[in-house]
Design an enzyme around this catalytic site. Structure first.
Site, PDB file in Angstrom:
ATOM      1  N   GLN A 129      -5.172  -0.542  -4.747  1.00 21.04           N
ATOM      2  CA  GLN A 129      -5.784  -1.667  -5.458  1.00 21.04           C
ATOM      3  C   GLN A 129      -6.562  -1.219  -6.691  1.00 21.04           C
ATOM      4  O   GLN A 129      -6.569  -1.911  -7.718  1.00 21.04           O
ATOM      5  CB  GLN A 129      -6.691  -2.442  -4.505  1.00 21.04           C
ATOM      6  CG  GLN A 129      -7.277  -3.718  -5.117  1.00 21.04           C
ATOM      7  CD  GLN A 129      -8.049  -4.536  -4.105  1.00 21.04           C
ATOM      8  OE1 GLN A 129      -7.702  -4.557  -2.920  1.00 21.04           O
ATOM      9  NE2 GLN A 129      -9.098  -5.209  -4.537  1.00 21.04           N
ATOM     10  N   CYS A 132       0.847  -1.192   0.000  1.00 23.00           N
ATOM     11  CA  CYS A 132       0.000   0.000   0.000  1.00 23.00           C
ATOM     12  C   CYS A 132       0.886   1.247   0.000  1.00 23.00           C
ATOM     13  O   CYS A 132       1.782   1.379   0.836  1.00 23.00           O
ATOM     14  CB  CYS A 132      -0.899  -0.019   1.231  1.00 23.00           C
ATOM     15  SG  CYS A 132      -1.699   1.552   1.588  1.00 23.00           S
ATOM     16  N   GLU A 133       0.646   2.157  -0.942  1.00 18.56           N
ATOM     17  CA  GLU A 133       1.507   3.334  -1.036  1.00 18.56           C
ATOM     18  C   GLU A 133       1.245   4.348   0.079  1.00 18.56           C
ATOM     19  O   GLU A 133       2.027   5.279   0.270  1.00 18.56           O
ATOM     20  CB  GLU A 133       1.334   4.010  -2.397  1.00 18.56           C
ATOM     21  CG  GLU A 133      -0.010   4.637  -2.644  1.00 18.56           C
ATOM     22  CD  GLU A 133      -0.090   5.303  -4.009  1.00 18.56           C
ATOM     23  OE1 GLU A 133      -0.864   6.256  -4.131  1.00 18.56           O
ATOM     24  OE2 GLU A 133       0.621   4.884  -4.939  1.00 18.56           O
ATOM     25  N   HIS A 134       0.156   4.169   0.812  1.00 15.86           N
ATOM     26  CA  HIS A 134      -0.165   5.115   1.878  1.00 15.86           C
ATOM     27  C   HIS A 134       0.565   4.808   3.184  1.00 15.86           C
ATOM     28  O   HIS A 134       0.928   5.727   3.924  1.00 15.86           O
ATOM     29  CB  HIS A 134      -1.680   5.116   2.140  1.00 15.86           C
ATOM     30  CG  HIS A 134      -2.472   5.512   0.940  1.00 15.86           C
ATOM     31  ND1 HIS A 134      -3.700   4.945   0.632  1.00 15.86           N
ATOM     32  CD2 HIS A 134      -2.214   6.402  -0.050  1.00 15.86           C
ATOM     33  CE1 HIS A 134      -4.161   5.486  -0.494  1.00 15.86           C
ATOM     34  NE2 HIS A 134      -3.279   6.355  -0.922  1.00 15.86           N
ATOM     35  N   HIS A 135       0.772   3.515   3.476  1.00 19.58           N
ATOM     36  CA  HIS A 135       1.387   3.132   4.749  1.00 19.58           C
ATOM     37  C   HIS A 135       2.591   2.208   4.592  1.00 19.58           C
ATOM     38  O   HIS A 135       3.226   1.844   5.580  1.00 19.58           O
ATOM     39  CB  HIS A 135       0.352   2.447   5.656  1.00 19.58           C
ATOM     40  CG  HIS A 135      -0.849   3.292   5.944  1.00 19.58           C
ATOM     41  ND1 HIS A 135      -2.031   3.144   5.251  1.00 19.58           N
ATOM     42  CD2 HIS A 135      -1.038   4.294   6.828  1.00 19.58           C
ATOM     43  CE1 HIS A 135      -2.914   4.029   5.706  1.00 19.58           C
ATOM     44  NE2 HIS A 135      -2.337   4.731   6.662  1.00 19.58           N
ATOM     45  N   HIS A 155      -6.091  -5.964   3.072  1.00 21.28           N
ATOM     46  CA  HIS A 155      -5.143  -4.868   3.294  1.00 21.28           C
ATOM     47  C   HIS A 155      -4.719  -4.842   4.759  1.00 21.28           C
ATOM     48  O   HIS A 155      -5.553  -4.647   5.648  1.00 21.28           O
ATOM     49  CB  HIS A 155      -5.778  -3.534   2.904  1.00 21.28           C
ATOM     50  CG  HIS A 155      -6.013  -3.398   1.431  1.00 21.28           C
ATOM     51  ND1 HIS A 155      -5.303  -2.508   0.649  1.00 21.28           N
ATOM     52  CD2 HIS A 155      -6.856  -4.055   0.592  1.00 21.28           C
ATOM     53  CE1 HIS A 155      -5.712  -2.616  -0.610  1.00 21.28           C
ATOM     54  NE2 HIS A 155      -6.654  -3.542  -0.666  1.00 21.28           N
ATOM     55  N   CYS A 194      -3.209  -2.614   6.240  1.00 22.97           N
ATOM     56  CA  CYS A 194      -3.410  -1.297   6.853  1.00 22.97           C
ATOM     57  C   CYS A 194      -4.783  -1.205   7.514  1.00 22.97           C
ATOM     58  O   CYS A 194      -5.017  -0.324   8.347  1.00 22.97           O
ATOM     59  CB  CYS A 194      -3.234  -0.183   5.817  1.00 22.97           C
ATOM     60  SG  CYS A 194      -4.351  -0.289   4.412  1.00 22.97           S
TER      61      CYS A 194
END
Length: 226
Positions: free
Chosen positions: A157, A116-119, A185, A187
């Site tokens: 995704q 995941c590019e956010h976390h 996920h 996250c």
């Protein structure tokens, strides 16, 4: 001894070809060394960054268990994002074939792992792919490789699903492409709302799969049944 003009020209051309091949291999070798040096430099930068992160978290980076952790983490991150260095052209090569086949082709339950590019924590699951050939088919393993290329990047995704579908559509020019991804996920599991049983399903339908409800229904029936 004088050689016929045509034979003389042939030997000259052969000599030029040989020199050209030697120069090509020389340049390739130099580029290979340059790439290795560049990769080593990048690895070193990532290793130092992980050392800083561990230190800022309050860890003793000199204790035995962590001595090689920054390097291991750096190598792991390079592997998990190796898709940035790969292209569809690299993997398809000569794997697209002319074939008089127009019925649906499905490869389902393709394992995928991404970050995941956010976390920067993993999400993982399965991809289901179908396409309607337009006189061209592709080696089945290449569909799994396309999933691998795009999943081995920092992702969301929704974008991952679209990139896979678009890549297949561009390479094969089929009558239609369908991609469904089911993923968990971390996250959402390890942090945040911490919902253990939550999963995410995304889909992209192109061409006939988007335009024809019966075609779409057939694909979903064949892939989503347990």
């Amino acid at each position: 001894m004088l050689l016929p003009e045509g034979l003389t020209s042939s030997f000259k051309n052969r000599g030029l070809d040989q020199r050209a091949r030697m120069e090509y291999h020389h340049v390739s070798a130099k580029n290979g060394v340059a790439d290795e040096n560049q990769n080593a430099e990048k690895l070193s930068h990532i290793e130092k960054a992980y050392t800083t992160i561990l230190s800022e978290l309050g860890e003793d980076v000199k204790r035995e268990g962590l001595l090689r952790t920054p390097l291991r983490a750096a190598k792991a991150m390079q592997f998990l994002t190796k898709g940035y260095k790969e292209t569809i052209q690299d993997i398809l090569n000569d794997a697209i074939f002319d074939e008089n086949h127009e019925e649906m082709v499905i490869v389902k339950d393709i394992d995928l792992f991404s970050l995941c590019e956010h976390h920067l924590v993993p999400f993982f699951g399965k991809a289901h792919i179908a396409y309607l050939p337009n006189k061209k088919v592709v080696g089945l393993s290449k569909l799994a490789r396309i999933v691998e290329i795009y999943s081995r990047r920092l992702q969301v995704q929704e974008r991952l699903t679209k990139q896979i579908a678009s890549a297949i559509a561009e390479a094969l020019e089929p009558a239609g492409v369908a991609v469904v991804i089911e993923a968990v996920h971390m996250c959402m599991v390890m942090r945040g709302v911490q919902k253990m049983n939550a999963s995410t399903v995304t889909s992209v339908m192109l061409g006939s799969f988007n335009d024809n409800a019966e075609t779409r229904k057939e694909f979903l029936a064949l892939t989503m049944q347990k």
